[in-house]
Write a protein that holds these residues in place. Structure first.
Motif, mmCIF file in Angstrom:
data_model
loop_
_atom_site.group_PDB
_atom_site.id
_atom_site.type_symbol
_atom_site.label_atom_id
_atom_site.label_comp_id
_atom_site.label_asym_id
_atom_site.label_seq_id
_atom_site.Cartn_x
_atom_site.Cartn_y
_atom_site.Cartn_z
ATOM 1 N N SER A 1 0.831 -1.202 0.000
ATOM 2 C CA SER A 1 0.000 0.000 0.000
ATOM 3 C C SER A 1 0.868 1.255 0.000
ATOM 4 N N GLU A 2 1.933 1.268 0.804
ATOM 5 C CA GLU A 2 2.821 2.426 0.832
ATOM 6 C C GLU A 2 3.525 2.608 -0.507
ATOM 7 N N GLN A 3 3.992 1.498 -1.090
ATOM 8 C CA GLN A 3 4.674 1.600 -2.377
ATOM 9 C C GLN A 3 3.723 2.074 -3.470
ATOM 10 N N ALA A 4 2.465 1.662 -3.389
ATOM 11 C CA ALA A 4 1.483 2.086 -4.395
ATOM 12 C C ALA A 4 1.250 3.587 -4.325
ATOM 13 N N GLN A 5 1.185 4.128 -3.127
ATOM 14 C CA GLN A 5 0.981 5.566 -2.997
ATOM 15 C C GLN A 5 2.191 6.350 -3.457
ATOM 16 N N ALA A 6 3.384 5.780 -3.289
ATOM 17 C CA ALA A 6 4.611 6.496 -3.664
ATOM 18 C C ALA A 6 4.960 6.312 -5.137
ATOM 19 N N ALA A 7 4.433 5.266 -5.792
ATOM 20 C CA ALA A 7 4.786 4.996 -7.186
ATOM 21 C C ALA A 7 4.235 6.080 -8.100
ATOM 22 N N GLU A 8 5.038 6.454 -9.075
ATOM 23 C CA GLU A 8 4.636 7.506 -10.009
ATOM 24 C C GLU A 8 4.398 6.990 -11.421
ATOM 25 N N LEU B 1 -4.838 9.880 -15.322
ATOM 26 C CA LEU B 1 -4.025 11.076 -15.529
ATOM 27 C C LEU B 1 -2.877 10.859 -16.504
ATOM 28 N N GLN B 2 -2.634 9.607 -16.886
ATOM 29 C CA GLN B 2 -1.490 9.310 -17.735
ATOM 30 C C GLN B 2 -1.775 9.722 -19.182
ATOM 31 N N GLN B 3 -0.838 10.464 -19.763
ATOM 32 C CA GLN B 3 -0.999 10.936 -21.137
ATOM 33 C C GLN B 3 -0.048 10.239 -22.101
ATOM 34 N N ASP B 4 1.099 9.796 -21.617
ATOM 35 C CA ASP B 4 2.081 9.163 -22.493
ATOM 36 C C ASP B 4 1.621 7.760 -22.855
ATOM 37 N N VAL B 5 1.777 7.412 -24.120
ATOM 38 C CA VAL B 5 1.314 6.114 -24.600
ATOM 39 C C VAL B 5 2.217 4.960 -24.161
#
Length: 802
Positions: free
Chosen positions: A526-533, A567-571
């Motif tokens: 859960s912590e890693q999921a919140q920090a992942a970009e 929110l992701q725009q890059d393909v």
């Protein structure tokens, strides 16, 4: 007046341990002090527990920062272990004396912070220097430009200078010598090139009075310490002064308690500093120890391994041959006149060789023992040591080959022992849960590397897989995934297991996430999921949750994934996300996980990626095209995992990419190949596109890139479609000489991916064709293949065709 005896030892020296045992039996001290942080006093009484089996290590760690940890290993032949066991067995008190680990960790943390601050200041200074140089260069260029303008009526003068961002590194400070190797200096003085051999001959193979032996050693080390010319601010000198001041403080406290006789077991280098007659004043020691910071620490025992006692593992106080030293110590402590240490060792060597189906007869053992004794006499040694035994074993038992001797070194000389600690040792809830789970699943940790193949259709083995995946998430790398062998199913996993003592620290670090392996892994995810970009990181995290059966973790990752996807725009990141999501959807049902939310995210991701793919593929350079092509391949792999997933949008996007002449050839060629494999493009169409892409009007590098995208993977197209092979052959022959060297690496990379039989088949077809070109396809009568086609149709379930 208290009589204090200093027993200077070599850490993990069997001769030292034997001498300590003899000295303690002679002195019968009222109190035994051993070198080690005083925090070990809490767990020293556990040494007598029947379940405490060396090698083990005292583990002390900072509670608030577990990465600050230290191990204090002890084997059965360690002098400290022998001293502790003697004191506890005779009812005498025993304590550890050294600088408390609470101070050591706090000082280490302060040094790390100071180093980080210095590094930050240096970076800031370099940045300021760069800015100043840039400003100076800009000012100089403006002045020259102004001068040139006034001289030639407005022309700009060129500025020739060195790059402004190049800063010469300051000269490195001369390295200061570390603490002198006292044992090495004594060995050199005695004419030995190997300090280990000198110690064995001078200490471990000599039958002299143990008390006198230790007193003589103190005199020798005193002379060596007097030769130390290092400055008082040397880091090792500062650390050593602190440690010895702390030891003296504890020795003074013990003397004030009124003990009649005290034995102090410490490293030989520290022995002269602990002789009461040479103590500095109390105020001097207090000044050294004043104002030291403290950290909150905890202590426990953890299993250790023989391998980690060896010098080869990087352990600073390690020995070259833990297994050999255990053999020596057991022989000396047995005091059996009929037992010959050399012969008994060679018998063990013979047993090890026989286990590997290598010949080692009894007569050969006798001959090797005689040879080892002769070698010791020739070399002037009092008795055969390990070098003589190794030489004799290699010559007689191994027929001169070093390979069997390497096996002996691994199995016997170093050893495979893994210690054990009782359940009563202080432990964290997470460590206790891990131990209970290991016991329940019958997964006993072992220092030996073993491969475990798991059948996930069996509940117990599935539970093992879940545990290993959870530990992998937490950074407790007890097992590493490996190849499961020749299998096309998904019900098998293979892991390589090897327990390392350092994993105890990893368990301590992971304990901040939870009290059980399952809860800790879920919290960590859960912590890693919140920090992942990035979406690929989240997708892989989701897949790991599936394998580790973490429903709570899956919910947190899915929530973060839905937010990031919107929110992701890059393909390319969207394409990279498809495969992990598809595997989660397919195999989640097998493991009983609800994947409905994941499927919604997957469908939305596929749609968004398909809509943006043609636009994202326009205007790519070579590097960006490589990234896009890899992303397309991975998305294709993911989409094929779920046959029920609609692929119309995906094929439409690929078709737009494949038909565009403005898109990079590598990407367009790959899209054409994927459409061909899906049966959406005819062979004639591919031949037409290939002919157009490889025409004279197309630059050779662009044509080679398109060819690489089309053919990469396997050579099926070229082998079975003679027209394509002819087009490629003609194009390669027509590449101009001036650009052939630029095109050759790409062509070579394309064809090097083909298997050797495929390359051979292509070469044979071209050689048969000769200068006349590749022969036309021979006519084939498909009626002969009817029975085979019908059989294959029945296997595949195509009853209509059958």
């Amino acid at each position: 007046m208290t009589d204090v005896h200093i027993l200077g030892i070599r850490h993990h020296g069997p001769g030292s341990a034997h001498s300590v045992a003899e000295a303690l039996a002679t002195l019968r001290p009222d109190l035994v002090l051993v070198e080690g942080p005083p925090e070990l006093d809490q767990v020293i009484p556990l040494v007598t527990d029947p379940d405490m089996v060396p090698p083990v290590a005292g583990l002390i760690y900072a509670v608030d920062e577990p990465r600050l940890a230290s191990f204090y290993p002890m084997a059965g032949f360690s002098p400290e272990w022998v001293a502790i066991r003697w004191a506890l067995s005779t009812g005498k008190p025993v304590r550890a004396i050294d600088l408390p680990a609470a101070h050591t960790f706090a000082l280490r943390a302060a040094e790390e912070r100071a180093a980080q601050e210095r590094a930050a200041q240096e970076r800031a200074a370099q940045e300021r220097a760069v800015q100043e140089r840039d400003l100076a260069a800009l000012a100089a260029s403006q002045e020259e430009a102004t001068a040139a303008t006034s001289d030639d009526g407005g022309g700009l003068a060129a500025v020739d200078g060195t790059p402004s961002d190049v800063i010469e590194d300051p000269p490195a400070a001369p390295l200061q010598a570390y603490r002198p190797d006292a044992i090495g200096m004594l060995a050199t003085a005695a004419g030995y090139s190997d300090a280990e051999r000198w110690w064995e001959d001078a200490v471990e193979h000599r039958n002299t009075d143990p008390v006198e032996r230790f007193e003589a050693l103190i005199d020798a080390i005193t002379e060596i310490r007097d030769m130390d010319q290092r400055p008082v601010d040397h880091p090792d000198v500062l650390e050593n002064n602190r440690r010895e001041a702390a030891m003296r403080r504890l020795v003074r406290a013990a003397m004030r308690e009124g003990h009649e006789r005290i034995a102090v077991v410490c490293g030989a280098y520290h022995a002269p500093a602990l002789v009461p007659a040479g103590f500095p004043s109390v105020s001097a020691d207090n000044k050294v120890l004043a104002g030291l910071p403290k950290a909150k620490v905890a202590v426990t025992w953890v299993p250790w391994t023989s391998d980690r006692l060896s010098l080869g593992s990087g352990y600073g106080a390690g020995v070259t041959a833990p297994g050999w030293y255990q053999h020596l110590f057991a022989h000396w402590m047995a005091k059996d006149p009929a037992a010959d240490v050399a012969t008994t060792w060679l018998v063990r060597v013979a047993h090890a060789l026989r286990k590997e189906n290598l010949d080692a007869s009894t007569a050969s053992v006798v001959e090797a023992s005689r040879m080892a004794t002769a070698l010791a006499a020739v070399r002037g040694r009092p008795s055969p040591g390990l070098p003589e035994l190794d030489d004799a074993a290699q010559t007689v038992l191994c027929d001169g080959s070093p390979l069997p001797l390497a096996l002996v070194h691994r199995e016997l000389t170093v050893g495979r022992e893994l210690g054990n600690v009782p359940d009563s040792v202080p432990t964290l809830p997470l460590a206790a849960d891990l131990t209970a789970t290991q016991r329940k699943l019958r997964m006993k940790p072992s220092a030996m590397e073993e491969v475990m193949v798991l059948d996930l259709r069996k509940p117990n083995q599935l539970a093992r897989s879940v545990l290993l995946h959870r530990l992998s998430l937490l950074g407790v790398d007890w097992a590493q995934p490996t190849d499961a062998g020749r299998t096309t199913g998904t019900f098998k996993e293979a892991w390589t297991l090897a327990w390392k003592p350092e994993l105890a620290v990893s368990v301590v670090e992971a304990s901040r996430y939870g009290t059980t392996v399952a809860s800790a892994a879920a919290t960590y995810v859960s912590e890693q999921a919140q920090a992942a970009e990035s979406l690929p990181v989240l997708s892989k995290l989701l897949e790991s949750c599936l394998l580790a059966e973490l429903p709570d973790g899956i919910a947190g990752v899915v929530s973060a994934l839905a937010e990031r996807t919107a929110l992701q725009q890059d393909v390319p990141p969207l394409l990279e996300t498809i495969a992990p999501l598809a595997r989660t959807c397919r195999y989640g049902n097998v493991r009983g996980v609800d994947v409905r939310d994941v499927r919604k995210i997957l469908q939305a991701t596929v749609v968004r990626a398909c809509v943006g793919l043609p636009t994202a593929c326009a205007g790519l350079d070579d590097d960006a095209a490589g990234v896009m092509r890899r992303a397309i391949d991975r998305a294709q792999d993911g989409l094929t995992v779920l046959p029920e997933l609609p692929l119309n949008d995906w094929h439409t996007a690929l078709s737009a990419v494949a038909h565009s002449d403005t898109i990079h050839g590598s990407v367009a060629g790959r899209a054409t190949r994927l459409l061909l494999d899906a049966g959406l493009v005819e062979g004639d169409d591919v031949a037409s596109r290939l002919s157009r892409r490889l025409s004279i009007a197309t630059p050779a590098p662009e044509a080679a890139a398109w060819l690489d995208g089309l053919l990469s993977g396997d050579a099926t197209l070229l082998i079975h479609d003679r027209r394509l092979l002819q087009i490629v052959d003609d194009w390669v022959e027509a590449v101009p000489d001036d650009v052939f060297e630029d095109v050759l690496p790409l062509i070579r990379r394309t064809f090097s991916a083909f298997s050797r039989p495929e390359r051979r088949e292509i070469g044979e077809q071209l050689s048969r064709a000769g200068s006349a070109g590749v022969a036309a396809e021979s006519s084939m009568d498909l009626s002969d293949a009817g029975p085979a086609l019908k059989t294959m149709a029945r296997i595949l379930g195509w009853e209509a065709i059958a």
